[in-house]
Motif scaffolding. Structure first.
Motif, PDB file in Angstrom:
ATOM      1  N   LEU A  22      21.250 125.165 -26.115  1.00  0.00           N
ATOM      2  CA  LEU A  22      21.680 124.060 -26.983  1.00  0.00           C
ATOM      3  C   LEU A  22      20.506 123.528 -27.810  1.00  0.00           C
ATOM      4  CD1 LEU A  22      23.855 122.050 -27.874  1.00  0.00           C
ATOM      5  CD2 LEU A  22      23.255 120.636 -25.897  1.00  0.00           C
ATOM      6  N   LEU A  23      19.331 123.468 -27.201  1.00  0.00           N
ATOM      7  CA  LEU A  23      18.154 122.971 -27.926  1.00  0.00           C
ATOM      8  C   LEU A  23      17.891 123.797 -29.178  1.00  0.00           C
ATOM      9  CD1 LEU A  23      15.573 121.230 -28.203  1.00  0.00           C
ATOM     10  CD2 LEU A  23      14.420 122.882 -26.727  1.00  0.00           C
ATOM     11  N   ASP A  24      17.948 125.104 -29.036  1.00  0.00           N
ATOM     12  CA  ASP A  24      17.689 125.982 -30.182  1.00  0.00           C
ATOM     13  C   ASP A  24      18.744 125.784 -31.267  1.00  0.00           C
ATOM     14  OD1 ASP A  24      15.408 127.242 -29.058  1.00  0.00           O
ATOM     15  OD2 ASP A  24      16.748 128.316 -27.722  1.00  0.00           O
ATOM     16  N   LEU A  25      19.979 125.639 -30.850  1.00  0.00           N
ATOM     17  CA  LEU A  25      21.051 125.424 -31.820  1.00  0.00           C
ATOM     18  C   LEU A  25      20.834 124.108 -32.561  1.00  0.00           C
ATOM     19  CD1 LEU A  25      23.893 126.062 -33.007  1.00  0.00           C
ATOM     20  CD2 LEU A  25      24.848 124.807 -31.077  1.00  0.00           C
ATOM     21  N   LEU A  26      20.539 123.052 -31.815  1.00  0.00           N
ATOM     22  CA  LEU A  26      20.372 121.734 -32.443  1.00  0.00           C
ATOM     23  C   LEU A  26      19.230 121.751 -33.458  1.00  0.00           C
ATOM     24  CD1 LEU A  26      20.863 119.357 -29.374  1.00  0.00           C
ATOM     25  CD2 LEU A  26      22.431 119.701 -31.298  1.00  0.00           C
ATOM     26  N   ARG A  27      18.118 122.330 -33.064  1.00  0.00           N
ATOM     27  CA  ARG A  27      16.962 122.338 -33.965  1.00  0.00           C
ATOM     28  C   ARG A  27      17.244 123.194 -35.203  1.00  0.00           C
ATOM     29  NH1 ARG A  27      12.389 120.007 -32.591  1.00  0.00           N
ATOM     30  NH2 ARG A  27      11.134 121.426 -33.841  1.00  0.00           N
ATOM     31  N   ARG A  28      17.933 124.301 -34.982  1.00  0.00           N
ATOM     32  CA  ARG A  28      18.296 125.161 -36.115  1.00  0.00           C
ATOM     33  C   ARG A  28      19.222 124.442 -37.091  1.00  0.00           C
ATOM     34  NH1 ARG A  28      22.349 128.602 -36.041  1.00  0.00           N
ATOM     35  NH2 ARG A  28      22.487 128.853 -33.796  1.00  0.00           N
ATOM     36  N   GLU A  29      20.042 123.558 -36.538  1.00  0.00           N
ATOM     37  CA  GLU A  29      20.999 122.840 -37.376  1.00  0.00           C
ATOM     38  C   GLU A  29      20.413 121.524 -37.917  1.00  0.00           C
ATOM     39  OE1 GLU A  29      23.860 123.821 -38.499  1.00  0.00           O
ATOM     40  OE2 GLU A  29      23.970 125.697 -37.377  1.00  0.00           O
ATOM     41  N   GLY A  30      19.118 121.316 -37.693  1.00  0.00           N
ATOM     42  CA  GLY A  30      18.449 120.162 -38.307  1.00  0.00           C
ATOM     43  C   GLY A  30      18.282 118.946 -37.418  1.00  0.00           C
ATOM     44  N   TYR A  31      18.732 119.019 -36.171  1.00  0.00           N
ATOM     45  CA  TYR A  31      18.558 117.883 -35.243  1.00  0.00           C
ATOM     46  C   TYR A  31      17.222 118.071 -34.534  1.00  0.00           C
ATOM     47  CZ  TYR A  31      23.523 117.367 -36.212  1.00  0.00           C
ATOM     48  OH  TYR A  31      24.731 117.223 -36.850  1.00  0.00           O
ATOM     49  N   LYS A  32      16.155 117.781 -35.251  1.00  0.00           N
ATOM     50  CA  LYS A  32      14.825 118.140 -34.744  1.00  0.00           C
ATOM     51  C   LYS A  32      14.189 117.051 -33.888  1.00  0.00           C
ATOM     52  CE  LYS A  32      14.071 121.844 -37.813  1.00  0.00           C
ATOM     53  NZ  LYS A  32      13.210 122.651 -38.623  1.00  0.00           N
ATOM     54  N   GLY A  33      14.935 115.984 -33.656  1.00  0.00           N
ATOM     55  CA  GLY A  33      14.438 114.948 -32.749  1.00  0.00           C
ATOM     56  C   GLY A  33      14.333 115.450 -31.322  1.00  0.00           C
ATOM     57  N   ALA A  34      15.167 116.415 -30.966  1.00  0.00           N
ATOM     58  CA  ALA A  34      15.057 117.045 -29.638  1.00  0.00           C
ATOM     59  C   ALA A  34      13.896 118.029 -29.698  1.00  0.00           C
ATOM     60  CB  ALA A  34      16.351 117.760 -29.286  1.00  0.00           C
ATOM     61  N   LYS A  35      12.901 117.820 -28.823  1.00  0.00           N
ATOM     62  CA  LYS A  35      11.667 118.624 -28.880  1.00  0.00           C
ATOM     63  C   LYS A  35      11.654 119.711 -27.815  1.00  0.00           C
ATOM     64  CE  LYS A  35      10.077 115.586 -31.830  1.00  0.00           C
ATOM     65  NZ  LYS A  35      10.381 115.857 -33.247  1.00  0.00           N
ATOM     66  N   ARG A  36      10.987 120.809 -28.156  1.00  0.00           N
ATOM     67  CA  ARG A  36      10.779 121.837 -27.140  1.00  0.00           C
ATOM     68  C   ARG A  36       9.470 121.540 -26.407  1.00  0.00           C
ATOM     69  NH1 ARG A  36      12.597 126.308 -25.733  1.00  0.00           N
ATOM     70  NH2 ARG A  36      13.903 126.621 -27.555  1.00  0.00           N
ATOM     71  N   GLY A  37       9.585 121.190 -25.140  1.00  0.00           N
ATOM     72  CA  GLY A  37       8.398 120.907 -24.337  1.00  0.00           C
ATOM     73  C   GLY A  37       8.163 122.029 -23.358  1.00  0.00           C
ATOM     74  N   CYS A  38       8.734 121.886 -22.157  1.00  0.00           N
ATOM     75  CA  CYS A  38       8.464 122.855 -21.089  1.00  0.00           C
ATOM     76  C   CYS A  38       9.441 124.032 -21.083  1.00  0.00           C
ATOM     77  CB  CYS A  38       8.540 122.140 -19.748  1.00  0.00           C
ATOM     78  SG  CYS A  38      10.182 121.484 -19.379  1.00  0.00           S
ATOM     79  N   SER A  39      10.638 123.823 -21.597  1.00  0.00           N
ATOM     80  CA  SER A  39      11.718 124.835 -21.562  1.00  0.00           C
ATOM     81  C   SER A  39      12.231 125.128 -20.158  1.00  0.00           C
ATOM     82  CB  SER A  39      11.281 126.158 -22.208  1.00  0.00           C
ATOM     83  OG  SER A  39      11.016 125.951 -23.556  1.00  0.00           O
ATOM     84  N   THR A  40      11.838 124.301 -19.196  1.00  0.00           N
ATOM     85  CA  THR A  40      12.297 124.528 -17.822  1.00  0.00           C
ATOM     86  C   THR A  40      12.963 123.285 -17.225  1.00  0.00           C
ATOM     87  OG1 THR A  40      10.080 123.980 -17.038  1.00  0.00           O
ATOM     88  CG2 THR A  40      10.594 126.314 -17.283  1.00  0.00           C
ATOM     89  N   GLY A  41      13.300 122.338 -18.052  1.00  0.00           N
ATOM     90  CA  GLY A  41      14.014 121.161 -17.557  1.00  0.00           C
ATOM     91  C   GLY A  41      13.133 120.161 -16.827  1.00  0.00           C
ATOM     92  N   ASP A  42      11.824 120.264 -17.007  1.00  0.00           N
ATOM     93  CA  ASP A  42      10.940 119.365 -16.272  1.00  0.00           C
ATOM     94  C   ASP A  42      10.473 118.155 -17.078  1.00  0.00           C
ATOM     95  OD1 ASP A  42      10.681 120.807 -13.763  1.00  0.00           O
ATOM     96  OD2 ASP A  42       9.721 122.370 -14.961  1.00  0.00           O
ATOM     97  N   CYS A  43      10.389 118.276 -18.418  1.00  0.00           N
ATOM     98  CA  CYS A  43       9.704 117.221 -19.179  1.00  0.00           C
ATOM     99  C   CYS A  43      10.635 116.248 -19.891  1.00  0.00           C
ATOM    100  CB  CYS A  43       8.727 117.835 -20.179  1.00  0.00           C
ATOM    101  SG  CYS A  43       9.500 118.541 -21.655  1.00  0.00           S
ATOM    102  N   GLY A  44      11.838 116.652 -20.210  1.00  0.00           N
ATOM    103  CA  GLY A  44      12.791 115.741 -20.848  1.00  0.00           C
ATOM    104  C   GLY A  44      12.583 115.525 -22.341  1.00  0.00           C
ATOM    105  N   SER A  45      11.670 116.256 -22.957  1.00  0.00           N
ATOM    106  CA  SER A  45      11.444 116.101 -24.408  1.00  0.00           C
ATOM    107  C   SER A  45      12.662 116.542 -25.212  1.00  0.00           C
ATOM    108  CB  SER A  45      10.248 116.943 -24.857  1.00  0.00           C
ATOM    109  OG  SER A  45       9.123 116.593 -24.134  1.00  0.00           O
ATOM    110  N   CYS A  46      13.443 117.414 -24.625  1.00  0.00           N
ATOM    111  CA  CYS A  46      14.602 117.979 -25.315  1.00  0.00           C
ATOM    112  C   CYS A  46      15.888 117.205 -25.008  1.00  0.00           C
ATOM    113  CB  CYS A  46      14.801 119.425 -24.882  1.00  0.00           C
ATOM    114  SG  CYS A  46      15.200 119.527 -23.124  1.00  0.00           S
ATOM    115  N   ALA A  47      15.748 116.052 -24.351  1.00  0.00           N
ATOM    116  CA  ALA A  47      16.936 115.355 -23.840  1.00  0.00           C
ATOM    117  C   ALA A  47      17.907 114.960 -24.953  1.00  0.00           C
ATOM    118  CB  ALA A  47      16.516 114.121 -23.057  1.00  0.00           C
TER     119      ALA A  47
END
Lengths: 154, 257
Positions: A22-47
């Motif tokens: 979902l993160l990749d889809l959102l960012r591709r569609e312009g919702y760039k507020g969700a950040k890619r941090g750890c990619s393992t569900g640990d940091c919450g940057s992509c929340a």
């Protein structure tokens, strides 16, 4: 595959690959507020918020979001008209590099939508999925407490 | 992750048909384990969120939990069953962002030795309800743990907690670096008509449930030999010797209470 969602109050249809997160889809569609941090569900940057619950968009396949209601940081406020929570985070110095901030704001929003006067324990619980490497959390906790104060008095 | 096909069946018939048509499939519940797989050998994902495996209900004192119930659902249900043990254990299953999506069924089926739910369900003598195209199968958790591979490919639909522990006051200790971190050792004692049962999880290769006997040397003569027979786990959270010390400490804490 088509992913039909209501995102930030708008019905949309996105196209996604079967294995796409979902993160990749959102960012591709312009919702760039969700950040890619750890990619393992640990940091919450992509929340993001799905059906009122805070989740890590890096751990969710785009297909899982099909049919659901999503809220991203883009719906919370704007640069010219920030939400009370966003304004308070700035005033309290709860933002340094800012990478974790969208996730922190969304976690706070979910908490304050439910608890108008949260305890420190509830605040820590609500932020338990979000890591910050800059502020040391005290200012973030203070910002949540002050946001709650302001929202109650509005 | 290279996934070629992604399905979200609407009912069990469709699920069984898709499973049969796509033998190289992975069942997706909350997805928090599947999404983290670095090099998955999976061609097809079958997302089970639309199969209606949600809901928590009480029937004749037994608690029925749908396999797709999330840990947040379990906490919010505030079950008084067994002194609130299910909610207490669920509150440790990762931070809130994980608990909002991770499911009890997914946790059980993922099969990691450090899962919080497997020792919980073993302690409670839970029954796992599986379905396949040939019918429904009720499996005691102890059998599932002993022969896990037998149930690969079956769909876990619900979990039944027996009424016998409805009013039990549990002793529950969990050792982990942080409140929501993966546990190093889980120690549960439940009392029933037969006596006290001790369940140890996470510290060992598989969770172990053993009946306590009022023997002064129970720890040395019975518990530790049994745990060593199953083997203490050597992993990121510690060496076997360390884990044995944690279990001894948890046992002594229980005895002092």
């Amino acid at each position: 595959m088509d992913i039909k969602v209501t995102i930030n109050g708008v019905k949309k249809v996105f196209n996604a690959d079967p294995g796409e997160k979902l993160l990749d889809l959102l960012r591709r569609e312009g919702y760039k507020g969700a950040k890619r941090g750890c990619s393992t569900g640990d940091c919450g940057s992509c929340a993001v918020i799905i059906n009122g619950k805070l989740v890590n968009s890096c751990l969710i396949f785009a297909g899982q979001a099909d049919g659901h209601t999503l809220t991203t940081i883009e719906a919370i406020g704007t640069v010219n008209e920030p939400h009370i929570i966003q304004r308070t985070f700035v005033e309290e110095g709860a933002v340094q590099c800012g990478f974790c901030t969208p996730g922190m704001i969304l976690a706070t929003k979910v908490l304050l939508d439910k608890e108008k006067d949260p305890t420190l324990t509830q605040i820590r619980e609500a932020l338990s999925g979000n890591l910050c490497r800059c502020t040391g959390y005290v200012k973030i906790e203070n910002a949540v407490i002050r946001s709650a104060d302001k929202m109650r008095s509005e | 992750m290279k996934v070629k096909k992604y399905f979200r069946p609407r009912d069990l018939n469709e699920f069984h048909r898709l499973s049969a048509e796509n033998p190289d499939h992975k069942i997706l519940a909350g997805g928090t384990y599947v999404a983290k797989m670095k090099f998955p050998k999976v061609d097809t994902i079958i997302d089970i969120q639309d199969l209606g495996l949600k809901g928590i209900k009480e029937e004749n004192g037994d608690i029925h939990i749908g396999a797709n119930v999330t840990f947040t659902d379990l906490i919010e249900a505030e079950l008084s069953y067994c002194g609130g043990l299910v909610g207490q254990v669920s509150s440790h299953c990762g931070p809130i962002t994980i608990r909002n999506i991770a499911t009890i069924g997914g946790n059980v089926m993922a099969g990691y030795h450090w899962n919080d739910t497997t020792p919980l369900l073993l302690a409670l003598e839970a029954t796992l309800m599986f379905t396949s195209d040939s019918g429904v199968k009720a499996v005691p958790v102890s059998s599932f743990i002993a022969n896990r591979s037998t149930y690969t490919g079956l769909l876990l639909t619900s979990i039944i907690l027996p009424s016998k522990y409805k009013d039990t006051k549990p002793f529950y200790k969990r050792f982990a670096r942080t409140r929501s971190d993966i546990p190093t050792s889980i120690f549960i004692v439940l009392n029933s008509e037969e006596g006290d049962h001790i369940t140890v999880g996470s510290a060992t290769v598989k969770p172990v449930r053993i009946m306590y006997s009022a023997d002064d040397e129970f720890l040395i003569n019975t518990l530790l030999p049994r745990l060593n027979e199953v083997k203490f786990m050597d992993d990121l959270r510690g060496k076997p010797e360390f884990k044995e010390k944690i279990v001894i400490s948890q046992y002594r804490e229980w005895k002092e209470k």
